[in-house]
Scaffold this motif. Sequence first.
Motif, short mmCIF file in Angstrom:
data_model
loop_
_atom_site.label_atom_id
_atom_site.label_comp_id
_atom_site.label_asym_id
_atom_site.label_seq_id
_atom_site.Cartn_x
_atom_site.Cartn_y
_atom_site.Cartn_z
N SER A 172 14.79 16.96 -51.87
CA SER A 172 16.11 17.40 -51.38
C SER A 172 16.42 16.73 -50.05
O SER A 172 17.57 16.37 -49.78
CB SER A 172 16.17 18.92 -51.23
OG SER A 172 15.11 19.36 -50.43
N ALA A 173 15.37 16.47 -49.25
CA ALA A 173 15.61 15.76 -47.96
C ALA A 173 16.05 14.33 -48.23
O ALA A 173 16.87 13.76 -47.50
CB ALA A 173 14.34 15.79 -47.13
N ALA A 174 15.53 13.74 -49.30
CA ALA A 174 15.81 12.31 -49.57
C ALA A 174 17.20 12.11 -50.16
O ALA A 174 17.97 11.27 -49.70
CB ALA A 174 14.75 11.75 -50.52
N THR A 175 17.55 12.89 -51.21
CA THR A 175 18.82 12.62 -51.90
C THR A 175 19.61 13.88 -52.27
O THR A 175 20.61 13.80 -52.98
CB THR A 175 18.54 11.86 -53.23
OG1 THR A 175 17.69 12.68 -54.04
CG2 THR A 175 17.90 10.50 -52.97
N GLY A 176 19.09 15.05 -51.86
CA GLY A 176 19.84 16.27 -52.16
C GLY A 176 19.59 16.81 -53.56
O GLY A 176 20.21 17.78 -54.00
N TRP A 177 18.70 16.19 -54.32
CA TRP A 177 18.34 16.67 -55.66
C TRP A 177 17.27 17.74 -55.57
O TRP A 177 16.42 17.71 -54.65
CB TRP A 177 17.83 15.53 -56.54
CG TRP A 177 18.94 14.75 -57.20
CD1 TRP A 177 19.67 13.74 -56.63
CD2 TRP A 177 19.46 14.94 -58.51
NE1 TRP A 177 20.61 13.27 -57.53
CE2 TRP A 177 20.51 13.99 -58.69
CE3 TRP A 177 19.16 15.81 -59.57
CZ2 TRP A 177 21.24 13.89 -59.87
CZ3 TRP A 177 19.88 15.70 -60.75
CH2 TRP A 177 20.92 14.76 -60.89
N THR A 178 17.31 18.71 -56.48
CA THR A 178 16.21 19.67 -56.57
C THR A 178 15.82 19.83 -58.04
O THR A 178 16.63 19.61 -58.95
CB THR A 178 16.60 21.07 -56.05
OG1 THR A 178 17.77 21.49 -56.72
CG2 THR A 178 16.81 21.08 -54.55
N LEU A 179 14.55 20.19 -58.24
CA LEU A 179 14.03 20.43 -59.59
C LEU A 179 14.13 21.91 -59.88
O LEU A 179 14.03 22.74 -58.96
CB LEU A 179 12.54 20.06 -59.64
CG LEU A 179 12.13 18.73 -59.04
CD1 LEU A 179 10.64 18.57 -59.19
CD2 LEU A 179 12.89 17.62 -59.68
N MET A 180 14.28 22.21 -61.16
CA MET A 180 14.17 23.62 -61.54
C MET A 180 13.47 23.70 -62.88
O MET A 180 13.64 22.83 -63.74
CB MET A 180 15.55 24.24 -61.63
CG MET A 180 16.51 23.32 -62.30
SD MET A 180 18.05 24.09 -62.64
CE MET A 180 18.13 23.63 -64.33
N GLY A 181 12.67 24.73 -63.05
CA GLY A 181 11.91 24.89 -64.29
C GLY A 181 12.81 25.36 -65.42
O GLY A 181 13.70 26.20 -65.21
N VAL A 182 12.61 24.80 -66.60
CA VAL A 182 13.32 25.26 -67.80
C VAL A 182 12.33 25.34 -68.96
O VAL A 182 11.22 24.79 -68.88
CB VAL A 182 14.48 24.31 -68.21
CG1 VAL A 182 15.60 24.32 -67.18
CG2 VAL A 182 13.97 22.89 -68.45
N PHE A 205 17.82 18.85 -61.36
CA PHE A 205 17.19 18.26 -62.54
C PHE A 205 16.30 19.28 -63.23
O PHE A 205 15.37 19.81 -62.62
CB PHE A 205 16.39 16.98 -62.19
CG PHE A 205 16.04 16.21 -63.41
CD1 PHE A 205 14.82 16.41 -64.06
CD2 PHE A 205 16.96 15.34 -63.98
CE1 PHE A 205 14.51 15.73 -65.23
CE2 PHE A 205 16.66 14.66 -65.16
CZ PHE A 205 15.44 14.86 -65.79
N PRO A 206 16.57 19.56 -64.52
CA PRO A 206 15.75 20.53 -65.24
C PRO A 206 14.43 19.92 -65.66
O PRO A 206 14.39 18.87 -66.28
CB PRO A 206 16.60 20.87 -66.48
CG PRO A 206 17.52 19.72 -66.67
CD PRO A 206 17.69 19.04 -65.36
#
Length: 296
Positions: free
Chosen positions: A85-95, A113-114
């Motif tokens: 998230s610090a690098a590009t604002g993306w976060t992962l989430m579990g699915v 990103f799932p």
Amino acid sequence: MNSQPRRVENLQTDKGKVPVYATGIVEQPWDDYSPADHDTWSKLYARQREILPGRACDEFLAAQDAMGMTPDRIPRFSELNRVLSAATGWTLMGVEGLLPELDFFDHLANRRFPVTWWIRRPDQIDYIEEPDLFHDLFGHVPLLMNPMFADYMQAYGKGGVKAHGIGADALQHLTRLYWYTVEFGLIRQADGLRIFGAGIVSSKGESIYALESAAPNRIGFDLERVMRTRYRIDSYQKTYFVIDGFEQLMRATEPDFGPIYARLAGQESLPAGKVLDSDHVYQRGTGEGWPTDADV
Ligand code: HBI
Ligand code: FE
């Protein structure tokens, strides 16, 4: 974690029998992973990092190192999210697994990103049909550290939400773009062709095949050419498309796709193995070993 995800067994739908996963976001049950789960991650990680130098593109290898993925055990999404998230604002989430397309697009459009929370069983180490944690985390996530690719993925998600509103044809054309770039894309570097697609980098066999086999075509990326081209789900690709750089992908998603969908609607879809006179051909494949059944 030995309990497999809640999988709603093969529902009869208009696409015939497809595995339908219970959708929804789940916390990564990190404490429940078994030693076998961590061992599977560690084996797959080591095997891929053994063969990817010289095969995966520089950006992928640098990003994976920058993320600080733990090779010896399954990484914690929370730890990766701090860096990502610090690098590009993306976060992962579990699915649980594959999401309905609109859900998936909406997450990408919001830089989420799932990632499938479960990893394949030891007896599936060489191949698993649906995307598991290794495919998603090792294959898809590192390049989200690259600002250009991160922007492309968000633009793709926004395009997907729009395409979902337009209809099935638009969706089919856009899915091919995802397939031939995000999943199975090649990129040209000064020192040769390299892999960036997640479906390739997460597979030992295809990491070697995609670059070294004489069987597949390797063709220069062209947006509408890709969107017209059918693909393979259950075998190596018959054709791999080669981008010049991630800027090319970004530029490709800048225009409004409306006129593109309109043009494509009047054109035949192309068989996965076809080569056109207008193609920039890096390799015209021999077609050896190509499946004879229909392309998707
Ligand atoms: N869901 N979790 C997950 N991961 C994917 O890669 C994914 C998905 N749903 C749909 C999908 N991919 C493909 O249809 C894309 O081409 C949109
Ligand atoms: Fe994938």
